[in-house]
Scaffold this motif. Structure first.
Motif, PDB file in Angstrom:
ATOM      1  N   GLU A 207      75.667  34.169  66.252  1.00  0.00           N
ATOM      2  CA  GLU A 207      76.328  32.876  66.450  1.00  0.00           C
ATOM      3  C   GLU A 207      76.925  32.799  67.862  1.00  0.00           C
ATOM      4  N   ALA A 208      77.418  33.926  68.340  1.00  0.00           N
ATOM      5  CA  ALA A 208      78.011  33.950  69.683  1.00  0.00           C
ATOM      6  C   ALA A 208      76.940  34.046  70.769  1.00  0.00           C
ATOM      7  N   VAL A 209      75.897  34.837  70.502  1.00  0.00           N
ATOM      8  CA  VAL A 209      74.812  35.042  71.470  1.00  0.00           C
ATOM      9  C   VAL A 209      73.485  34.875  70.734  1.00  0.00           C
ATOM     10  N   PRO A 210      72.910  33.663  70.716  1.00  0.00           N
ATOM     11  CA  PRO A 210      71.654  33.435  69.988  1.00  0.00           C
ATOM     12  C   PRO A 210      70.521  34.299  70.539  1.00  0.00           C
ATOM     13  N   GLY A 211      69.714  34.798  69.640  1.00  0.00           N
ATOM     14  CA  GLY A 211      68.583  35.621  70.023  1.00  0.00           C
ATOM     15  C   GLY A 211      68.088  36.435  68.846  1.00  0.00           C
ATOM     16  N   THR A 212      67.538  37.622  69.136  1.00  0.00           N
ATOM     17  CA  THR A 212      67.001  38.520  68.110  1.00  0.00           C
ATOM     18  C   THR A 212      67.730  39.855  68.187  1.00  0.00           C
ATOM     19  N   THR A 213      68.254  40.306  67.072  1.00  0.00           N
ATOM     20  CA  THR A 213      68.945  41.590  67.040  1.00  0.00           C
ATOM     21  C   THR A 213      67.924  42.720  67.122  1.00  0.00           C
ATOM     22  N   VAL A 214      68.131  43.639  68.055  1.00  0.00           N
ATOM     23  CA  VAL A 214      67.194  44.757  68.218  1.00  0.00           C
ATOM     24  C   VAL A 214      67.837  46.106  67.941  1.00  0.00           C
ATOM     25  N   LYS A 215      69.175  46.173  67.976  1.00  0.00           N
ATOM     26  CA  LYS A 215      69.825  47.477  67.766  1.00  0.00           C
ATOM     27  C   LYS A 215      71.264  47.292  67.327  1.00  0.00           C
ATOM     28  N   VAL A 216      71.728  48.238  66.502  1.00  0.00           N
ATOM     29  CA  VAL A 216      73.122  48.279  66.060  1.00  0.00           C
ATOM     30  C   VAL A 216      73.656  49.669  66.375  1.00  0.00           C
ATOM     31  N   THR A 217      74.824  49.732  67.035  1.00  0.00           N
ATOM     32  CA  THR A 217      75.447  51.017  67.351  1.00  0.00           C
ATOM     33  C   THR A 217      76.726  51.165  66.545  1.00  0.00           C
ATOM     34  N   ASP A 218      76.759  52.217  65.755  1.00  0.00           N
ATOM     35  CA  ASP A 218      77.887  52.493  64.862  1.00  0.00           C
ATOM     36  C   ASP A 218      79.114  52.935  65.657  1.00  0.00           C
ATOM     37  N   PRO A 219      80.327  52.479  65.293  1.00  0.00           N
ATOM     38  CA  PRO A 219      81.534  52.960  65.979  1.00  0.00           C
ATOM     39  C   PRO A 219      81.714  54.470  65.776  1.00  0.00           C
ATOM     40  N   GLU A 220      81.903  55.208  66.873  1.00  0.00           N
ATOM     41  CA  GLU A 220      82.023  56.661  66.759  1.00  0.00           C
ATOM     42  C   GLU A 220      83.378  57.082  66.214  1.00  0.00           C
ATOM     43  N   THR A 221      84.410  56.264  66.479  1.00  0.00           N
ATOM     44  CA  THR A 221      85.767  56.555  66.013  1.00  0.00           C
ATOM     45  C   THR A 221      86.312  55.338  65.274  1.00  0.00           C
ATOM     46  N   PRO A 222      87.354  55.513  64.429  1.00  0.00           N
ATOM     47  CA  PRO A 222      87.891  54.380  63.663  1.00  0.00           C
ATOM     48  C   PRO A 222      88.422  53.238  64.522  1.00  0.00           C
ATOM     49  N   ASP A 223      88.863  53.526  65.757  1.00  0.00           N
ATOM     50  CA  ASP A 223      89.432  52.470  66.603  1.00  0.00           C
ATOM     51  C   ASP A 223      88.430  51.932  67.618  1.00  0.00           C
ATOM     52  N   ALA A 224      87.142  52.200  67.407  1.00  0.00           N
ATOM     53  CA  ALA A 224      86.106  51.715  68.318  1.00  0.00           C
ATOM     54  C   ALA A 224      85.392  50.511  67.720  1.00  0.00           C
ATOM     55  N   SER A 225      84.872  49.649  68.578  1.00  0.00           N
ATOM     56  CA  SER A 225      84.130  48.477  68.120  1.00  0.00           C
ATOM     57  C   SER A 225      82.685  48.836  67.831  1.00  0.00           C
ATOM     58  N   ALA A 226      82.037  47.990  67.042  1.00  0.00           N
ATOM     59  CA  ALA A 226      80.598  48.124  66.824  1.00  0.00           C
ATOM     60  C   ALA A 226      79.878  47.366  67.929  1.00  0.00           C
ATOM     61  N   GLU A 227      78.671  47.788  68.232  1.00  0.00           N
ATOM     62  CA  GLU A 227      77.894  47.146  69.302  1.00  0.00           C
ATOM     63  C   GLU A 227      76.582  46.631  68.726  1.00  0.00           C
ATOM     64  N   ILE A 228      76.347  45.337  68.881  1.00  0.00           N
ATOM     65  CA  ILE A 228      75.112  44.717  68.420  1.00  0.00           C
ATOM     66  C   ILE A 228      74.317  44.303  69.651  1.00  0.00           C
ATOM     67  N   THR A 229      73.113  44.847  69.806  1.00  0.00           N
ATOM     68  CA  THR A 229      72.276  44.512  70.958  1.00  0.00           C
ATOM     69  C   THR A 229      71.346  43.366  70.586  1.00  0.00           C
ATOM     70  N   VAL A 230      71.432  42.284  71.359  1.00  0.00           N
ATOM     71  CA  VAL A 230      70.670  41.064  71.076  1.00  0.00           C
ATOM     72  C   VAL A 230      69.737  40.774  72.245  1.00  0.00           C
ATOM     73  N   ALA A 231      68.463  40.549  71.950  1.00  0.00           N
ATOM     74  CA  ALA A 231      67.500  40.135  72.967  1.00  0.00           C
ATOM     75  C   ALA A 231      67.499  38.613  73.025  1.00  0.00           C
ATOM     76  N   THR A 232      67.860  38.058  74.167  1.00  0.00           N
ATOM     77  CA  THR A 232      67.940  36.611  74.319  1.00  0.00           C
ATOM     78  C   THR A 232      66.720  36.089  75.070  1.00  0.00           C
ATOM     79  N   ALA A 233      66.543  34.765  75.003  1.00  0.00           N
ATOM     80  CA  ALA A 233      65.383  34.152  75.637  1.00  0.00           C
ATOM     81  C   ALA A 233      65.542  34.037  77.145  1.00  0.00           C
ATOM     82  N   ASP A 234      66.762  33.894  77.624  1.00  0.00           N
ATOM     83  CA  ASP A 234      66.961  33.616  79.041  1.00  0.00           C
ATOM     84  C   ASP A 234      67.939  34.557  79.750  1.00  0.00           C
ATOM     85  N   ARG A 235      68.615  35.435  79.018  1.00  0.00           N
ATOM     86  CA  ARG A 235      69.609  36.314  79.654  1.00  0.00           C
ATOM     87  C   ARG A 235      69.316  37.796  79.439  1.00  0.00           C
ATOM     88  N   GLY A 236      68.132  38.110  78.998  1.00  0.00           N
ATOM     89  CA  GLY A 236      67.792  39.500  78.748  1.00  0.00           C
ATOM     90  C   GLY A 236      68.539  40.042  77.538  1.00  0.00           C
TER      91      GLY A 236
END
Length: 462
Positions: A87-116
């Motif tokens: 919803e924030a960055v339209p595109g296709t999800t290609v990868k999910v990175t799990d938080p290594e520690t409880p106070d870390a964020s998750a990382e979702i890698t999205v392939a977009t049409a115009d911003r890489g």
């Protein structure tokens, strides 16, 4: 870039052969320093900073990397995080990175049409999007890219091999120049202690020599363990270490259909697995078969016991697979698992213990090079070595500036007996065969030295 005074024999005749050899070694030490020291300063600074990436990353970008830990709260489903990220960055999800520690964020890698590709950071407890950056766009990734010279184009990896080989030459010739010839017992000045003050050239000579003595072994270690990332040598050794086993270390079970896609295309991976091929999910035959979905894939991966902080690359084609990989500080916890996207069955499951002897040795060297293998002590020792390398380079520049004749580059003089070059060049040639790009740069340097010497003689004769 070091100097010394040779003794004389009892009859007052100069020890000419030894003196000529010294001048030949000194000349090539100068050339090696001329080529390598700028790279060594850059590599030492960026490498020293990257050693502490796990500490610096969340401190430098806390709004994206850190979250508040809610007592008793459980992370929301990954599918919910993906929905928020798209919803924030339209595109296709290609990868999910799990938080290594409880106070870390998750990382979702999205392939977009115009911003890489974009890395979208999500609070795992609320599913709220914290912001996004270009994929591998954090400050520490930028430092790593500078360290690997990737900013300077696709051929820059060749410079790693050249710089690594010449830095080893620099250490070898430096030790020869440092060697305390003719010193009596108890004379430690310039050998392990400093003489003079910063105003004198002797002080900088001693600082350079003594620092080089203590840091030389680290330079050789860092040069050798950095070689796997080089263009020619690194690629050939990778092929040799993994053979024709679809890019996997010998002994790993890969008796499943393979695609042409490589593991390195899904994200950062270890050196040994850069060319590892991804297996194929069994395409639906007959009745419709639905993919298991990301939440089910996450559950399977975590059930297999992967270390926290793993990355899960998602399938983007009907025959693609879920590829989970994690490379923590502890080598024994490294692991790569490929899941069939329809059945969830592990197609390939391998860890550091599955690597062959060559792969294990090289990965140990790389892990230690990055300051990961032995915890904080590993980082602090290498950080001290990086600082010493900068001191070594700066002292060399100051010493050269103070020594050089006015209006001259200050190249050490040629030996009177040119035959002393034969043994030195033979040793250099062996290194050039082992490291081809180093050998090529050696030939170029020899040609330039020869041409420059002839030109200087003609100018003097004129």
């Amino acid at each position: 870039m070091c100097e010394t005074t040779f003794g004389r024999t009892n009859d007052g005749v100069a020890a000419r052969p030894a003196f000529d050899l010294y001048r030949a070694v000194w000349r090539w030490h100068f050339y090696a320093g001329l080529l390598v020291l700028p790279f060594m300063i850059s590599l030492a600074i960026t490498g020293g900073l990257y050693l502490f990436k796990d500490t610096l990353d969340p401190l430098l970008q806390p709004d994206l990397k850190q979250v508040e830990v809610v007592a008793g709260a459980k992370p929301v489903p990954v599918s919910q995080m993906i929905t928020a990220a798209l919803e924030a960055v339209p595109g296709t999800t290609v990868k999910v990175t799990d938080p290594e520690t409880p106070d870390a964020s998750a990382e979702i890698t999205v392939a977009t049409a115009d911003r890489g590709k974009r890395a979208v950071y999500v609070d795992p407890y609320s599913g709220k999007v914290l912001g996004d950056l270009p994929d591998r766009g954090t400050i520490m990734w930028t430092i790593r890219t500078l360290h690997s010279l990737k900013y300077f184009g696709p051929y820059a990896r060749a410079l790693i091999e050249i710089a690594g080989g010449w830095s080893i030459l620099l250490v070898g010739t430096g030790i020869y120049l440092w060697w305390p010839r003719g010193r009596t017992r108890g004379q430690a000045g310039g050998v392990v202690t400093l003489r003079g003050t910063p105003k004198s050239r002797m002080f900088w000579r001693d600082l350079h020599a003594v620092t080089g003595l203590f840091v030389g072994g680290f330079i050789v270690f860092l040069a050798m363990t950095g070689m796997p990332w080089s263009g020619v040598w690194g690629g050939k050794v990778n092929e040799w270490a993994n053979g024709t086993n679809f890019g996997y270390p010998s002994g790993v079970r890969v008796d499943v259909p393979m695609s042409d896609a490589r593991l390195a295309e899904t994200g950062p991976t270890t050196w040994s697995l850069e060319q590892a091929e991804l297996p194929l999910s069994r395409a639906p035959d007959g009745g419709e078969r639905k993919p298991i979905g990301v939440d089910r894939a996450i559950a399977i991966v975590e059930g297999l016991g992967l270390h926290r902080g793993y990355a899960l690359a998602l399938p983007t084609t009907p025959t693609g697979v879920y590829s989970a990989s994690v490379y923590p500080d502890d080598l024994s916890e490294q692991r790569v698992v490929h899941l069939d996207q329809y059945s969830g069955k592990p197609l390939v499951d391998m860890s550091y213990g599955d690597y062959g002897p060559a792969g294990k040795a090289l990965e140990w060297g790389i892990n230690t090079h990055m300051g990961q293998e032995y915890g904080l002590a590993n980082k602090l020792i290498l950080a001290a070595a990086c600082l010493a390398i900068v001191v070594l380079a700066v002292s060399a520049a100051v010493m050269w500036w103070k020594r050089r004749p006015k209006g001259s580059l200050g190249v050490p003089p040629l030996p009177e007996d040119r035959r002393v070059f034969r043994g030195l060049i033979a040793i250099l040639a062996i290194g050039g065969i082992v490291f081809p790009l180093v050998g090529l740069s050696l030939i170029i340097m020899l040609a330039l030295d020869f041409a420059g010497t002839r030109l200087t003689r003609k100018m003097r004769a004129a």
